[in-house]
Motif scaffolding. Structure first.
Motif, PDB file in Angstrom:
ATOM      1  N   ASP A 146       1.038  -1.085  -0.066  1.00  0.00           N
ATOM      2  CA  ASP A 146      -0.057  -0.030  -0.038  1.00  0.00           C
ATOM      3  C   ASP A 146       0.998   1.246  -0.007  1.00  0.00           C
ATOM      4  OD1 ASP A 146      -2.135  -1.603   0.130  1.00  0.00           O
ATOM      5  OD2 ASP A 146      -2.492  -1.300   2.095  1.00  0.00           O
ATOM      6  N   GLY A 147       2.090   1.132   0.763  1.00  0.00           N
ATOM      7  CA  GLY A 147       3.019   2.581   0.677  1.00  0.00           C
ATOM      8  C   GLY A 147       3.179   2.763  -0.522  1.00  0.00           C
ATOM      9  N   GLN A 148       3.972   1.635  -1.311  1.00  0.00           N
ATOM     10  CA  GLN A 148       4.485   1.911  -2.438  1.00  0.00           C
ATOM     11  C   GLN A 148       3.521   2.140  -3.685  1.00  0.00           C
ATOM     12  OE1 GLN A 148       7.689   2.085  -3.249  1.00  0.00           O
ATOM     13  NE2 GLN A 148       8.252   1.185  -1.143  1.00  0.00           N
ATOM     14  N   ALA A 149       2.243   1.924  -3.562  1.00  0.00           N
ATOM     15  CA  ALA A 149       1.123   2.158  -4.216  1.00  0.00           C
ATOM     16  C   ALA A 149       0.881   3.742  -4.389  1.00  0.00           C
ATOM     17  CB  ALA A 149       0.010   1.424  -4.165  1.00  0.00           C
ATOM     18  N   PHE A 150       0.908   3.963  -2.910  1.00  0.00           N
ATOM     19  CA  PHE A 150       0.633   5.379  -2.773  1.00  0.00           C
ATOM     20  C   PHE A 150       1.820   6.491  -3.442  1.00  0.00           C
ATOM     21  CE2 PHE A 150       1.687   9.299  -0.070  1.00  0.00           C
ATOM     22  CZ  PHE A 150       0.483  10.010  -0.100  1.00  0.00           C
ATOM     23  N   ARG A 151       3.147   5.843  -3.161  1.00  0.00           N
ATOM     24  CA  ARG A 151       4.133   6.890  -3.695  1.00  0.00           C
ATOM     25  C   ARG A 151       4.095   6.896  -5.096  1.00  0.00           C
ATOM     26  NH1 ARG A 151       6.899   3.406   0.220  1.00  0.00           N
ATOM     27  NH2 ARG A 151       7.273   4.609   2.118  1.00  0.00           N
ATOM     28  N   SER A 152       3.506   5.567  -5.771  1.00  0.00           N
ATOM     29  CA  SER A 152       3.461   5.411  -7.209  1.00  0.00           C
ATOM     30  C   SER A 152       2.393   6.467  -7.756  1.00  0.00           C
ATOM     31  CB  SER A 152       3.329   4.047  -7.496  1.00  0.00           C
ATOM     32  OG  SER A 152       2.659   4.080  -8.927  1.00  0.00           O
ATOM     33  N   HIS A 153       1.333   6.600  -7.188  1.00  0.00           N
ATOM     34  CA  HIS A 153       0.380   7.525  -7.478  1.00  0.00           C
ATOM     35  C   HIS A 153       0.729   9.053  -7.098  1.00  0.00           C
ATOM     36  CE1 HIS A 153      -3.734   9.410  -8.195  1.00  0.00           C
ATOM     37  NE2 HIS A 153      -3.587  10.024  -6.827  1.00  0.00           N
ATOM     38  N   HIS A 154       1.535   9.430  -6.209  1.00  0.00           N
ATOM     39  CA  HIS A 154       1.975  10.698  -5.699  1.00  0.00           C
ATOM     40  C   HIS A 154       3.034  11.180  -7.029  1.00  0.00           C
ATOM     41  CE1 HIS A 154       2.703  14.024  -3.242  1.00  0.00           C
ATOM     42  NE2 HIS A 154       4.070  13.869  -3.453  1.00  0.00           N
ATOM     43  N   HIS A 155       3.738  10.325  -7.398  1.00  0.00           N
ATOM     44  CA  HIS A 155       4.858  10.573  -8.392  1.00  0.00           C
ATOM     45  C   HIS A 155       4.369  10.317  -9.709  1.00  0.00           C
ATOM     46  CE1 HIS A 155       7.673  11.539  -5.327  1.00  0.00           C
ATOM     47  NE2 HIS A 155       7.430  10.354  -4.833  1.00  0.00           N
ATOM     48  N   HIS A 156       3.243   9.919 -10.084  1.00  0.00           N
ATOM     49  CA  HIS A 156       2.677   9.887 -11.285  1.00  0.00           C
ATOM     50  C   HIS A 156       3.243   8.557 -11.901  1.00  0.00           C
ATOM     51  CE1 HIS A 156       0.365  13.572 -10.720  1.00  0.00           C
ATOM     52  NE2 HIS A 156       1.227  14.162 -10.406  1.00  0.00           N
ATOM     53  N   GLY A 157       3.738   7.623 -11.414  1.00  0.00           N
ATOM     54  CA  GLY A 157       4.295   6.406 -12.050  1.00  0.00           C
ATOM     55  C   GLY A 157       3.707   5.224 -11.504  1.00  0.00           C
ATOM     56  N   SER A 158       3.911   4.322 -11.945  1.00  0.00           N
ATOM     57  CA  SER A 158       3.313   2.969 -11.420  1.00  0.00           C
ATOM     58  C   SER A 158       3.992   1.656 -12.006  1.00  0.00           C
ATOM     59  CB  SER A 158       1.866   2.827 -11.901  1.00  0.00           C
ATOM     60  OG  SER A 158       1.571   2.584 -13.400  1.00  0.00           O
ATOM     61  N   LEU A 159       3.939   0.584 -11.502  1.00  0.00           N
ATOM     62  CA  LEU A 159       4.569  -0.702 -11.827  1.00  0.00           C
ATOM     63  C   LEU A 159       4.300  -0.863 -13.279  1.00  0.00           C
ATOM     64  CD1 LEU A 159       4.929  -2.712  -8.687  1.00  0.00           C
ATOM     65  CD2 LEU A 159       6.496  -0.943  -9.529  1.00  0.00           C
ATOM     66  N   GLN A 160       3.058  -0.817 -13.483  1.00  0.00           N
ATOM     67  CA  GLN A 160       2.569  -1.157 -14.903  1.00  0.00           C
ATOM     68  C   GLN A 160       1.747   0.323 -15.391  1.00  0.00           C
ATOM     69  OE1 GLN A 160      -0.493  -4.315 -14.420  1.00  0.00           O
ATOM     70  NE2 GLN A 160       0.919  -5.977 -14.170  1.00  0.00           N
ATOM     71  N   LEU A 161       2.638   0.856 -16.413  1.00  0.00           N
ATOM     72  CA  LEU A 161       2.250   2.233 -16.801  1.00  0.00           C
ATOM     73  C   LEU A 161       1.463   2.332 -17.756  1.00  0.00           C
ATOM     74  CD1 LEU A 161       5.930   3.583 -16.722  1.00  0.00           C
ATOM     75  CD2 LEU A 161       3.959   4.060 -14.941  1.00  0.00           C
ATOM     76  N   PRO A 162       0.159   2.911 -17.692  1.00  0.00           N
ATOM     77  CA  PRO A 162      -0.669   2.879 -18.923  1.00  0.00           C
ATOM     78  C   PRO A 162      -0.023   3.960 -19.994  1.00  0.00           C
ATOM     79  CG  PRO A 162      -1.524   4.508 -17.063  1.00  0.00           C
ATOM     80  CD  PRO A 162      -0.231   3.635 -16.645  1.00  0.00           C
ATOM     81  N   ALA A 163      -0.692   3.752 -21.100  1.00  0.00           N
ATOM     82  CA  ALA A 163      -0.032   4.713 -22.367  1.00  0.00           C
ATOM     83  C   ALA A 163      -0.978   5.838 -22.312  1.00  0.00           C
ATOM     84  CB  ALA A 163      -0.338   4.025 -23.720  1.00  0.00           C
ATOM     85  N   GLN A 164      -0.200   6.934 -22.800  1.00  0.00           N
ATOM     86  CA  GLN A 164      -0.746   8.093 -23.241  1.00  0.00           C
ATOM     87  C   GLN A 164      -1.183   8.219 -24.622  1.00  0.00           C
ATOM     88  OE1 GLN A 164       1.779  11.510 -22.142  1.00  0.00           O
ATOM     89  NE2 GLN A 164       1.475  11.068 -19.914  1.00  0.00           N
TER      90      GLN A 164
END
Length: 407
Positions: free
Chosen positions: A371-389
């Motif tokens: 949960d902590g890493q998911a929060f950081r991922s959202h906060h920094h606009h990144g994720s382990l599985q990045l969607p396309a723009q």
């Protein structure tokens, strides 16, 4: 500066206020003002002041500067407004309301402020610039400011048609976006609670949409109720382009949250307009399993594809290498941080004192890391599985979709 007396034969001599300047080795004179009509005693007093002395006859005859109003920025703004024919756009007939509207527009450029502060800056007794004096406004009452705004609101349709006639034409791009502003008080009939860009959910707000030409010049603005969703403003813009501006074919540009598939089907296509918009992440993922292959970007960062899911439309996929690198860096940083935290949990299960035991306790610890890493991922606009723009463009005779893929 100095006072120069120039004889005119049998006529009275001309008294001129002049200054000297040098061009190379030559000294020239430049006339600043003609003082011939001034009383002789004032001319003598001015001559004494310019010479650095005192005035003959006592200090009551000396020149005294009681007040000076800034004027340079006023002259520049009014000159540009006349060059852009703003007075003529507001109204062909000179009127009190038109002059006040001009003053309000100029004040918004020179020194933005409230209605009351603008009124004080225009009145002669409390003026902060020469604007009111140059426009000959005289004394202004508070009710006149609001009356001028009501008059300007009544001219909005005609002014917008003139702007559209100047800057819009067939087969051109039209840019559109919305924003919102929160309000104090409860007297605005359009004020509602809604999605606020000002991060003030406790305040009522209004939503407004701005229509611009391809260079970003404003053409028309419209205010909506504060709880109006972005897509809900599209139909009004299509109506405006077709009925009021008499444009049969333009390309409407908006973001993915505004020009949705439903709006394209219900409003844009029936009106015969084209569009530029964006695909959502889920739609791009579906394409990635079919015609959108990463091998397309081996040599170039842009590729054209087609899909049966979008009949009659041309899809343009663009790979953003800079964004891909940044997201790769963030992903690796998150993976490293996650691995470090999980290593601590593993160590906690094998320590001698109070080791971490049981599936429940270990599961809670792992869940906290996740949960902590998911929060950081959202906060920094990144994720382990990045969607396309992505974005979409539909030119005349067919559609074109622009997809931006980070990896």
């Amino acid at each position: 500066m100095f006072i120069d007396v120039v004889p005119h034969g049998r006529s009275a001599s001309a008294v001129l206020l002049r200054e000297s300047f040098r061009e190379g080795r030559k000294v020239h004179k430049r006339t600043i003002a003609n003082l011939s009509q001034m009383p002789p005693e004032l001319i003598d007093g001015l001559r004494a002041l310019l010479a650095g002395g005192t005035v003959v006859g006592g200090p009551d005859q000396a020149l005294e500067i009681r007040r000076s109003l800034p004027h340079g920025h006023v002259a520049a703004v009014l000159r540009m407004m006349r060059k852009l024919e703003i007075p003529r756009l507001l109204g062909r007939t000179v009127s009190r309301e038109r002059d006040l509207a001009l003053a309000l527009i100029a004040s918004r450029v020179i020194s933005p402020g409230s209605k009351l502060s603008t009124l004080r800056g225009l009145n002669l007794e409390t003026a902060t610039s020469s604007l009111g004096q140059v426009l000959g406004l005289g004394a202004i009452e508070e009710r006149e400011i609001y009356a001028a705004l009501d008059w300007l609101g009544a001219q909005q349709g005609r002014i917008e048609r003139q702007f559209a006639k100047r800057h819009l034409r067939e087969s051109t791009l039209v840019l559109y976006d919305v924003s919102s502003s929160y309000l104090e008080g409860r007297c605005c009939e359009l004020a509602r609670h809604g999605y606020g860009r000002d991060h003030r959910p406790d305040r009522l707000q209004i939503v407004y949409g701005l229509l611009c030409d391809r260079e970003g010049r404003p053409i028309a603005v419209e205010v909506f109720e504060g709880n109006t969703a972005d897509p809900g403003t599209i139909a009004a813009q299509v109506e405006k382009l077709k009925r009021r501006f008499h444009l049969n074919h333009v390309v409407l540009v908006g973001d993915r949250g505004m020009i949705t598939t439903a709006r394209i089907r219900e409003a844009i296509k029936p009106a015969g307009l084209d569009w530029i918009s964006c695909l959502r992440a889920v739609q791009i993922q579906d394409l990635a399993e079919g015609p959108l292959q990463m091998s397309l970007f081996d040599e170039r960062d842009i590729a054209a594809i087609t899909s049966p899911d979008y009949p009659g439309e041309r899809l343009i996929a663009c790979r953003n290498a800079a964004l891909a690198g940044e997201r790769r860096r963030k992903r690796e940083a998150l993976l490293t941080a996650t691995e470090r935290e999980l290593t601590r949990i593993v160590a906690a299960t094998t320590r001698k004192r109070a080791p971490l035991r049981g599936e429940a306790e270990i599961g809670l610890a792992v869940g906290a890391v996740k949960d902590g890493q998911a929060f950081r991922s959202h906060h920094h606009h990144g994720s382990l599985q990045l969607p396309a723009q992505r974005s979409r463009y539909r030119p005349r005779g067919g559609a074109r979709w622009d997809l931006r893929h980070p990896d």
